[in-house]
Design a protein around this motif. Structure first.
Motif, PDB file in Angstrom:
ATOM      1  N   LYS A 142      -9.543  -9.518  -5.935  1.00 49.03           N
ATOM      2  CA  LYS A 142      -8.914  -8.805  -4.825  1.00 49.03           C
ATOM      3  C   LYS A 142      -9.600  -9.058  -3.483  1.00 49.03           C
ATOM      4  CE  LYS A 142      -6.933  -4.954  -7.457  1.00 49.03           C
ATOM      5  NZ  LYS A 142      -6.805  -3.473  -7.542  1.00 49.03           N
ATOM      6  N   THR A 179      -4.134  -2.382  -2.096  1.00 46.41           N
ATOM      7  CA  THR A 179      -3.004  -2.183  -3.014  1.00 46.41           C
ATOM      8  C   THR A 179      -2.207  -3.492  -3.036  1.00 46.41           C
ATOM      9  OG1 THR A 179      -1.410  -1.402  -1.356  1.00 46.41           O
ATOM     10  CG2 THR A 179      -2.908   0.242  -2.288  1.00 46.41           C
ATOM     11  N   ASP A 180      -1.103  -3.491  -3.742  1.00 42.44           N
ATOM     12  CA  ASP A 180      -0.273  -4.694  -3.791  1.00 42.44           C
ATOM     13  C   ASP A 180       0.291  -5.056  -2.423  1.00 42.44           C
ATOM     14  OD1 ASP A 180      -0.734  -4.972  -6.466  1.00 42.44           O
ATOM     15  OD2 ASP A 180       1.136  -3.974  -7.079  1.00 42.44           O
ATOM     16  N   THR A 181       0.339  -4.076  -1.500  1.00 49.18           N
ATOM     17  CA  THR A 181       0.969  -4.321  -0.197  1.00 49.18           C
ATOM     18  C   THR A 181       0.028  -4.119   0.991  1.00 49.18           C
ATOM     19  OG1 THR A 181       1.749  -2.024  -0.076  1.00 49.18           O
ATOM     20  CG2 THR A 181       3.233  -3.647  -1.075  1.00 49.18           C
ATOM     21  N   TRP A 219       0.001  -4.775   6.326  1.00 44.62           N
ATOM     22  CA  TRP A 219       0.895  -4.083   5.379  1.00 44.62           C
ATOM     23  C   TRP A 219       2.108  -4.968   5.106  1.00 44.62           C
ATOM     24  CZ3 TRP A 219       5.154  -0.254   6.940  1.00 44.62           C
ATOM     25  CH2 TRP A 219       5.799   0.239   5.800  1.00 44.62           C
TER      26      TRP A 219
END
Length: 258
Positions: A142, A179-181, A219
């Motif tokens: 990540k 996060t994923d976004t 984002w």
């Protein structure tokens, strides 16, 4: 597309802040239209088209304003090992950069602006400015790590006989996929400027070193749209003579994938 705001009102001499009794300041608004086309995994071409509005203020003088198209930049990024991540895991993140900044922004007939360096308050330098550099990026789980160095070398003089000094911009930082976004980033950025020359004579209040720290957030709204925000906060200046040092800049942008 991105919007940048910067207000500068601190005078420096060398590494020390000095008094600003006349309240000299510069304020810039920049809207930049940025386009990128990827020909292949190895080659990407980019264009940056800025629109600038600015005002220079000083107690006892008329405000000096500018508005219009800035200098357009064309940049090529070549990543020769991009498709060899398994065979060349270290080199796969390396890219070579080359391009040119075009004299599309109007340069001042009289570039002197008091303690604000000539290269600081005008729409453009009035010269063709080749750019050369490299960038590096690597993602591990990540986390991500990145760096970039670009040198700009103006050629010739403007119509006002101003020979802008070469400058180098460098950045190194890290990011984390929260996060994923949502991605958070933090970088340290530096700008190193040579002195300008006017009529082949050094302009005393030009030439500087500036370092800043830049927190940023990105984002990803969906597969087509992402929104970015950042603040570049200076923490070190070393200037020649007395100059208005660049203040904190704030940037908000949106990226669309077609």
């Amino acid at each position: 597309m991105s919007y940048t705001y910067r207000h500068s009102d601190r005078l420096f001499n060398g590494q020390s802040g000095v008094a600003n009794p006349n309240n000299i300041s510069t304020t810039f608004h920049r809207i930049s239209l940025n386009g990128q086309f990827r020909f292949s995994d190895e080659l990407t071409l980019s264009a940056f088209v800025p629109w600038l509005e600015g005002v220079r203020k000083e107690r006892g003088t008329t405000d000096r304003r500018l508005s219009g198209l800035g200098d357009v930049t064309l940049l090529a990024q070549w990543s020769p090992w991009a498709g060899e991540a398994e065979a060349q895991p270290l080199l796969s993140g390396l890219s070579l950069l080359g391009g040119i900044e075009l004299p599309t922004g109007e340069d001042n007939d009289q570039p002197f602006t008091g303690n604000a360096a000539p290269s600081l308050f005008q729409l453009g330098n009035g010269t063709f400015n080749p750019k050369l550099g490299f960038s590096y990026g690597k993602a591990i789980d990540k986390s991500s790590y990145f760096g970039r160095v670009v040198a700009t070398i103006p050629i010739g003089e403007s119509d006002a006989d101003l020979d802008s000094g070469s400058y180098l911009q460098a950045s190194v930082g890290t990011g984390y996929l929260l996060t994923d976004t949502l991605t958070l980033q933090l970088s340290v950025d530096g700008t190193f400027r040579e002195r300008d020359q006017l009529n082949n004579v050094d302009v005393s209040n030009t030439g500087s070193v500036s370092l800043s720290v830049t927190p940023a957030v990105s984002w990803r709204v969906n597969d087509k749209l992402a929104v970015d925000a950042s603040a570049s906060i200076p923490f070190f200046h070393d200037v020649r003579s007395t100059q208005v040092a660049p203040g904190t800049s704030f940037q908000l942008g949106a990226r669309f994938n077609f």
